[in-house]
Design a protein around this motif. Structure first.
Motif, PDB file in Angstrom:
ATOM      1  N   ASN A  53       1.002  -1.079  -0.053  1.00 47.04           N
ATOM      2  CA  ASN A  53       0.060   0.072  -0.074  1.00 47.04           C
ATOM      3  C   ASN A  53       0.988   1.142   0.047  1.00 47.04           C
ATOM      4  OD1 ASN A  53      -2.816  -1.078   0.784  1.00 47.04           O
ATOM      5  ND2 ASN A  53      -1.511  -2.158   1.952  1.00 47.04           N
ATOM      6  N   ALA A  54       2.009   1.145  -0.360  1.00 52.11           N
ATOM      7  CA  ALA A  54       3.007   2.348  -0.570  1.00 52.11           C
ATOM      8  C   ALA A  54       2.487   3.632  -1.145  1.00 52.11           C
ATOM      9  CB  ALA A  54       4.533   1.890  -1.046  1.00 52.11           C
ATOM     10  N   ALA A  55       1.957   3.406  -2.203  1.00 54.08           N
ATOM     11  CA  ALA A  55       1.578   4.722  -3.112  1.00 54.08           C
ATOM     12  C   ALA A  55       0.170   5.333  -2.235  1.00 54.08           C
ATOM     13  CB  ALA A  55       1.000   4.522  -4.422  1.00 54.08           C
ATOM     14  N   ARG A  56      -0.619   4.666  -1.863  1.00 50.27           N
ATOM     15  CA  ARG A  56      -1.781   4.964  -1.070  1.00 50.27           C
ATOM     16  C   ARG A  56      -1.576   5.598   0.191  1.00 50.27           C
ATOM     17  NH1 ARG A  56      -5.358   2.826   2.729  1.00 50.27           N
ATOM     18  NH2 ARG A  56      -4.274   1.041   2.643  1.00 50.27           N
ATOM     19  N   LEU A  57      -0.624   4.985   0.910  1.00 56.55           N
ATOM     20  CA  LEU A  57      -0.372   5.464   2.181  1.00 56.55           C
ATOM     21  C   LEU A  57       0.969   6.574   2.176  1.00 56.55           C
ATOM     22  CD1 LEU A  57      -0.438   2.143   4.175  1.00 56.55           C
ATOM     23  CD2 LEU A  57      -2.146   4.038   3.943  1.00 56.55           C
ATOM     24  N   ASN A  58       1.196   6.807   0.953  1.00 57.44           N
ATOM     25  CA  ASN A  58       2.636   7.838   0.950  1.00 57.44           C
ATOM     26  C   ASN A  58       3.732   6.958   1.811  1.00 57.44           C
ATOM     27  OD1 ASN A  58       4.371   9.865  -0.002  1.00 57.44           O
ATOM     28  ND2 ASN A  58       3.740  11.132   1.667  1.00 57.44           N
ATOM     29  N   ALA A  59       4.015   5.718   1.818  1.00 61.52           N
ATOM     30  CA  ALA A  59       5.049   5.026   2.597  1.00 61.52           C
ATOM     31  C   ALA A  59       6.120   4.428   1.708  1.00 61.52           C
ATOM     32  CB  ALA A  59       4.176   3.833   3.507  1.00 61.52           C
ATOM     33  N   GLU A  60       6.393   4.974   0.621  1.00 59.91           N
ATOM     34  CA  GLU A  60       7.826   4.424   0.030  1.00 59.91           C
ATOM     35  C   GLU A  60       8.855   4.275   0.805  1.00 59.91           C
ATOM     36  OE1 GLU A  60       5.408   6.806  -1.132  1.00 59.91           O
ATOM     37  OE2 GLU A  60       4.688   5.992  -2.894  1.00 59.91           O
ATOM     38  N   ASP A  61       9.222   5.322   1.666  1.00 62.63           N
ATOM     39  CA  ASP A  61      10.423   5.209   2.313  1.00 62.63           C
ATOM     40  C   ASP A  61      10.103   4.506   3.723  1.00 62.63           C
ATOM     41  OD1 ASP A  61      11.475   7.239   1.029  1.00 62.63           O
ATOM     42  OD2 ASP A  61      11.167   8.822   2.251  1.00 62.63           O
ATOM     43  N   ALA A  62       9.118   4.402   4.217  1.00 65.61           N
ATOM     44  CA  ALA A  62       8.612   3.477   5.352  1.00 65.61           C
ATOM     45  C   ALA A  62       8.628   1.981   5.073  1.00 65.61           C
ATOM     46  CB  ALA A  62       7.345   3.762   6.011  1.00 65.61           C
ATOM     47  N   SER A  63       8.327   1.609   3.885  1.00 65.63           N
ATOM     48  CA  SER A  63       8.396   0.297   3.311  1.00 65.63           C
ATOM     49  C   SER A  63       9.502  -0.167   3.051  1.00 65.63           C
ATOM     50  CB  SER A  63       7.551   0.196   2.062  1.00 65.63           C
ATOM     51  OG  SER A  63       8.031   0.903   0.940  1.00 65.63           O
ATOM     52  N   ALA A  64      10.673   0.509   2.768  1.00 67.19           N
ATOM     53  CA  ALA A  64      11.999   0.262   2.737  1.00 67.19           C
ATOM     54  C   ALA A  64      12.909   0.039   3.993  1.00 67.19           C
ATOM     55  CB  ALA A  64      12.788   1.083   1.547  1.00 67.19           C
ATOM     56  N   VAL A  69       9.009   4.801   9.709  1.00 67.72           N
ATOM     57  CA  VAL A  69       7.529   4.762   9.733  1.00 67.72           C
ATOM     58  C   VAL A  69       7.018   5.842  10.485  1.00 67.72           C
ATOM     59  CG1 VAL A  69       5.705   3.023  10.809  1.00 67.72           C
ATOM     60  CG2 VAL A  69       7.576   2.069   9.365  1.00 67.72           C
ATOM     61  N   GLN A  70       5.836   5.948  10.134  1.00 66.05           N
ATOM     62  CA  GLN A  70       4.938   7.241  11.106  1.00 66.05           C
ATOM     63  C   GLN A  70       3.893   6.674  11.804  1.00 66.05           C
ATOM     64  OE1 GLN A  70       6.374  10.376  11.100  1.00 66.05           O
ATOM     65  NE2 GLN A  70       8.064   9.290   9.930  1.00 66.05           N
ATOM     66  N   ARG A  71       3.503   7.257  12.675  1.00 66.57           N
ATOM     67  CA  ARG A  71       2.322   6.914  13.500  1.00 66.57           C
ATOM     68  C   ARG A  71       0.981   6.610  12.553  1.00 66.57           C
ATOM     69  NH1 ARG A  71      -1.250  11.185  17.340  1.00 66.57           N
ATOM     70  NH2 ARG A  71      -3.159   9.623  17.438  1.00 66.57           N
ATOM     71  N   GLY A  72       0.938   7.360  11.557  1.00 64.18           N
ATOM     72  CA  GLY A  72      -0.224   7.246  10.543  1.00 64.18           C
ATOM     73  C   GLY A  72      -0.036   5.758   9.963  1.00 64.18           C
ATOM     74  N   HIS A  73       0.977   5.441   9.612  1.00 67.08           N
ATOM     75  CA  HIS A  73       1.270   4.119   8.905  1.00 67.08           C
ATOM     76  C   HIS A  73       0.691   2.857   9.668  1.00 67.08           C
ATOM     77  CE1 HIS A  73       4.822   6.433   6.730  1.00 67.08           C
ATOM     78  NE2 HIS A  73       3.582   6.266   5.986  1.00 67.08           N
ATOM     79  N   VAL A  74       1.285   2.960  11.184  1.00 64.33           N
ATOM     80  CA  VAL A  74       0.881   2.018  12.055  1.00 64.33           C
ATOM     81  C   VAL A  74      -0.794   1.877  12.402  1.00 64.33           C
ATOM     82  CG1 VAL A  74       1.244   1.146  14.320  1.00 64.33           C
ATOM     83  CG2 VAL A  74       3.252   2.185  13.154  1.00 64.33           C
ATOM     84  N   GLU A  75      -1.258   3.139  12.357  1.00 62.62           N
ATOM     85  CA  GLU A  75      -2.615   3.169  12.733  1.00 62.62           C
ATOM     86  C   GLU A  75      -3.317   2.293  11.571  1.00 62.62           C
ATOM     87  OE1 GLU A  75      -3.240   7.030  15.661  1.00 62.62           O
ATOM     88  OE2 GLU A  75      -3.140   7.304  13.421  1.00 62.62           O
ATOM     89  N   GLU A  76      -2.983   2.804  10.421  1.00 64.15           N
ATOM     90  CA  GLU A  76      -3.607   2.126   9.120  1.00 64.15           C
ATOM     91  C   GLU A  76      -3.522   0.746   9.132  1.00 64.15           C
ATOM     92  OE1 GLU A  76      -5.426   3.331   6.294  1.00 64.15           O
ATOM     93  OE2 GLU A  76      -5.132   5.406   6.544  1.00 64.15           O
ATOM     94  N   PHE A  77      -2.361   0.239   9.493  1.00 67.91           N
ATOM     95  CA  PHE A  77      -1.758  -1.261   9.809  1.00 67.91           C
ATOM     96  C   PHE A  77      -2.865  -1.858  10.663  1.00 67.91           C
ATOM     97  CE2 PHE A  77       0.525  -4.548  11.764  1.00 67.91           C
ATOM     98  CZ  PHE A  77       0.560  -5.681  10.825  1.00 67.91           C
TER      99      PHE A  77
END
Length: 316
Positions: A53-64, A69-77
């Motif tokens: 879900n890298a593109a939808r969550l703007n998580a390209e850096d976090a996925s690598a 990883v940011q708080r929002g990424h964890v909450e989405e997960f």
């Protein structure tokens, strides 16, 4: 033994490096294999979710890189876990990730954990039904053969039923932990706490028969008590879970798992009027809250029996 590469299948290379190093720390701190598996899996699943879900969550850096990883990424997960699994599963992942990011801050790869302000998922406290005599007899009836696995599985089931021990404690037994002279087992509990628990004659007979059948098999020279049907790798907690489900299906008993016998043990102890402090010692509990939670699904039965015994309103 945990297969770290299998757990981390599909994760980014840097995530794998961090998870591998974290596992080294967990092993050094003597975490049980079941706890390590739960923790490591939570971290690996978070990365796989971010990669998908890298593109939808703007998580390209976090996925690598887990340090991105940011708080929002964890909450989405966490929300995804609630929606696709359950709130209790999401809570388990939250606890694992808390430990992962606590370790990253200890290692000074991060200043603050992204989970600092992420709330745990609210869960309902479900009552776990006990697994009593009638259903256990049906399950044991599937082990009446003379094959090695029949003898082994009967011994495992009787130990769980007779002692109320945790799954990890039973699978972690070594040959040296079995004392057939004193009819007792040495369990290695949570927090490296050991306790010796007695077993009854039927469990002793099952253990003796299994130990005789164990002689000469592949892996027989090792210390692990429970040997596999094939190969030399000792039976793991996951292997016992699979075995119990299989035995349950053959017996026509649904949802067979080790923890139900632990709840049954607490229920039977309370039903017999056993002391709560002694129960805590036998089951390896340090929190006073545990005796209230375990066997709660059968609390109504105990209350009705106490009511009948006291004969309130019937004595005159």
């Amino acid at each position: 033994m945990l297969d770290l590469r299998q757990i981390c299948r599909g994760v980014a290379p840097l995530w794998f490096d961090f998870i591998r190093d974290w596992d080294r720390t967990l092993r050094a701190r003597n975490y049980p294999e079941t706890t390590r598996y739960s923790y490591l899996l939570a971290a690996a699943q978070l990365d796989r979710y971010l990669l998908d879900n890298a593109a939808r969550l703007n998580a390209e850096d976090a996925s690598a890189d887990p340090t991105e990883v940011q708080r929002g990424h964890v909450e989405e997960f966490q929300a995804w876990m609630v929606a696709t699994r359950s709130a209790s599963t999401a809570l388990t992942k939250h606890k694992g990730l808390q430990q992962f990011y606590r370790w990253l801050t200890e290692e000074e790869d991060l200043v603050r954990s992204p989970l600092e302000r992420v709330r745990q998922s609210k869960t309902e406290q479900k009552l776990i039904p006990i697994l009593g005599d009638a259903d256990t007899a049906k399950i044991l009836a599937t082990c009446k053969g003379k094959q090695f696995t029949d003898l082994r599985d009967e011994a495992i089931i009787r130990v769980l039923f007779n002692t109320g021990a945790r799954l990890a404690e039973v699978t972690g037994l070594t040959v040296g932990d079995v004392d057939l002279d004193l009819d007792s087992l040495l369990f290695h509990g949570k927090g490296a706490k050991e306790r010796r628990v007695r077993f009854g004659p039927k469990t002793g007979r099952a253990l003796s028969r299994y130990l005789r059948a164990r002689v000469g098999r592949r892996g027989f020279g090792g210390q692990a008590l429970w040997l596999p049907a094939r190969g030399v790798v000792p039976l793991s907690s996951n292997g016992v879970k699979i075995m119990l489900r299989r035995r349950g299906r053959r017996a026509g008993v649904a949802d067979v798992h080790a923890h139900r016998w632990r709840h049954n043990f607490a229920h039977e102890w309370k039903l017999a009027g056993g002391d709560t402090g002694d129960l805590m010692l036998v089951l390896g509990w340090s929190s006073d809250d545990m005796p209230r939670r375990y066997g709660a699904s059968a609390a109504a039965e105990r209350a009705q029996l106490t009511h009948a015994r006291l004969q309130i309103g019937e004595r005159i």
